[in-house]
Design a protein around this motif. Sequence first.
Motif, PDB file in Angstrom:
ATOM      1  N   PHE A 121       0.834  -1.200   0.000  1.00 42.59           N
ATOM      2  CA  PHE A 121       0.000   0.000   0.000  1.00 42.59           C
ATOM      3  C   PHE A 121       0.872   1.255   0.000  1.00 42.59           C
ATOM      4  O   PHE A 121       0.612   2.208  -0.746  1.00 42.59           O
ATOM      5  CB  PHE A 121      -0.921   0.003   1.217  1.00 42.59           C
ATOM      6  CG  PHE A 121      -1.700   1.283   1.376  1.00 42.59           C
ATOM      7  CD1 PHE A 121      -2.882   1.491   0.684  1.00 42.59           C
ATOM      8  CD2 PHE A 121      -1.231   2.301   2.210  1.00 42.59           C
ATOM      9  CE1 PHE A 121      -3.589   2.678   0.824  1.00 42.59           C
ATOM     10  CE2 PHE A 121      -1.923   3.486   2.350  1.00 42.59           C
ATOM     11  CZ  PHE A 121      -3.112   3.675   1.656  1.00 42.59           C
ATOM     12  N   ASN A 172      -7.932  -2.837   2.582  1.00 38.77           N
ATOM     13  CA  ASN A 172      -7.000  -3.118   1.484  1.00 38.77           C
ATOM     14  C   ASN A 172      -7.336  -4.458   0.818  1.00 38.77           C
ATOM     15  O   ASN A 172      -8.159  -5.219   1.311  1.00 38.77           O
ATOM     16  CB  ASN A 172      -5.564  -3.128   2.013  1.00 38.77           C
ATOM     17  CG  ASN A 172      -4.539  -3.074   0.904  1.00 38.77           C
ATOM     18  OD1 ASN A 172      -4.825  -2.626  -0.209  1.00 38.77           O
ATOM     19  ND2 ASN A 172      -3.333  -3.540   1.186  1.00 38.77           N
ATOM     20  N   LYS A 173      -6.706  -4.711  -0.304  1.00 36.43           N
ATOM     21  CA  LYS A 173      -6.866  -5.956  -1.076  1.00 36.43           C
ATOM     22  C   LYS A 173      -8.286  -6.102  -1.619  1.00 36.43           C
ATOM     23  O   LYS A 173      -8.819  -7.218  -1.672  1.00 36.43           O
ATOM     24  CB  LYS A 173      -6.464  -7.166  -0.235  1.00 36.43           C
ATOM     25  CG  LYS A 173      -5.018  -7.109   0.250  1.00 36.43           C
ATOM     26  CD  LYS A 173      -4.596  -8.371   0.964  1.00 36.43           C
ATOM     27  CE  LYS A 173      -3.135  -8.282   1.405  1.00 36.43           C
ATOM     28  NZ  LYS A 173      -2.681  -9.496   2.102  1.00 36.43           N
ATOM     29  N   LEU A 199      -5.061   0.240   8.293  1.00 32.70           N
ATOM     30  CA  LEU A 199      -5.361  -0.668   7.188  1.00 32.70           C
ATOM     31  C   LEU A 199      -6.001  -1.940   7.731  1.00 32.70           C
ATOM     32  O   LEU A 199      -5.556  -2.500   8.736  1.00 32.70           O
ATOM     33  CB  LEU A 199      -4.086  -1.032   6.421  1.00 32.70           C
ATOM     34  CG  LEU A 199      -3.475   0.022   5.498  1.00 32.70           C
ATOM     35  CD1 LEU A 199      -2.223  -0.541   4.839  1.00 32.70           C
ATOM     36  CD2 LEU A 199      -4.460   0.479   4.446  1.00 32.70           C
ATOM     37  N   CYS A 250      -9.655  -0.110  -1.017  1.00 36.31           N
ATOM     38  CA  CYS A 250      -8.701   0.142  -2.092  1.00 36.31           C
ATOM     39  C   CYS A 250      -7.974  -1.150  -2.434  1.00 36.31           C
ATOM     40  O   CYS A 250      -8.068  -2.148  -1.706  1.00 36.31           O
ATOM     41  CB  CYS A 250      -7.694   1.221  -1.689  1.00 36.31           C
ATOM     42  SG  CYS A 250      -6.423   0.643  -0.546  1.00 36.31           S
ATOM     43  N   SER A 251      -7.238  -1.096  -3.521  1.00 33.81           N
ATOM     44  CA  SER A 251      -6.378  -2.205  -3.914  1.00 33.81           C
ATOM     45  C   SER A 251      -5.006  -1.642  -4.231  1.00 33.81           C
ATOM     46  O   SER A 251      -4.830  -0.903  -5.203  1.00 33.81           O
ATOM     47  CB  SER A 251      -6.939  -2.942  -5.141  1.00 33.81           C
ATOM     48  OG  SER A 251      -5.974  -3.855  -5.638  1.00 33.81           O
ATOM     49  N   ALA A 252      -4.040  -1.955  -3.394  1.00 35.95           N
ATOM     50  CA  ALA A 252      -2.677  -1.486  -3.641  1.00 35.95           C
ATOM     51  C   ALA A 252      -2.096  -2.156  -4.876  1.00 35.95           C
ATOM     52  O   ALA A 252      -1.180  -1.631  -5.503  1.00 35.95           O
ATOM     53  CB  ALA A 252      -1.804  -1.786  -2.424  1.00 35.95           C
TER      54      ALA A 252
END
Length: 372
Positions: A115, A245-246, A219, A283-285
């Motif tokens: 991230f 995340n992911k 996160l 979100c998606s890093a």
Amino acid sequence: MLILPKRHLVLENDKKTNPSALNEKAGISPPEIISSAVAKNIQKFRNSQPTSKELIDGILSGNITALSRAITLVESTNPDHLIKANEVINACLSHANKSVRIGITGVPGVGKSTFIEAFGKHLTNLGKKVAVLAVDPSSTISHGSILGDKTRMEELVKDPNAYIRPSASGETLGGVARKTRETISLCEACGFDTIIIETVGVGQSETAVHSMVDFFLLLKIAGAGDELQGIKRGIMEMADAIVINKADGDNIKKAKLAKTEFNRALHLFPAKKSGWIPTTASCSALTKEGISEVWQTIEKFLAQTKENDYFYKKRSEQNEYWMLETINEQLKLNFFNNPEIQKLLDSTKKAVQNGETSPFAAAQLLLKTYFK
């Protein structure tokens, strides 16, 4: 006279003509890829100790080597380095406090490094200068630390507008290194306008980072909890934003559901002094989806807290907090470096281990000796 069988004689002769494959043969020495003169110059440079003025001038001119060497000096536990480190820090303080400090935390495996690389690249593309202070956990057994964050940030580490400094947490609790606060000031003086602190990620006890940053980002990953997390006072209570995340591939639906659950959890917390209402996002890093929205949230937070003066008030409170923390740390260091204490410590430890005295009585004895 001993007569050896023919088969034995053959084996003995075979050993002489055909040595074992396990034996190392003399190979060809590799060609010299660097001249001895250059090697000596490099070694001389590494062994040389720059003066305080050289470090200060280097940092203020944006020299990364000088910054790294100054941070190493600050992190050193050698008492001889303390005076020099304080000189560098004091000279840089008037050039500090000109950045945005962002703390990023989360449980191991949540994707903090990935991230931060995506987030850092987004910031450098906007023209920002980003310093990442990555804190790695130290082993309680070997006392070592891998310090492998740079290997996870392959793109960001090559960015000329980014600087990544891994540090070991040592014996410090709270997910930060012993000298993270001083390192922030040095990075600011070197011209970095965005400081990101990636913490160890040990869970709800990891709260010390909150006392040195402006914005605290937590996160999470889908399946890590629901609204019941809201009654668990701890790290979630301090978060200014929660990012799932992911959120990519088959995990998108789960991430959306987790976002809803954490939104509910945030309603159970008391109102913040800043007047800011914590937000949740996904979100998606990996795909970079939602990264720009995270920065937009931080910008809104900064605008609101600067307008109501909370931003500046918090900075002042943090300075006071770290003054007291520095006093505590210095007293502890002076205590254990005291010659009289060092003489008594081993025998006192053995007395406690053998049950000859209580830990409290032993501590009182050492303290009385120190304060004589």
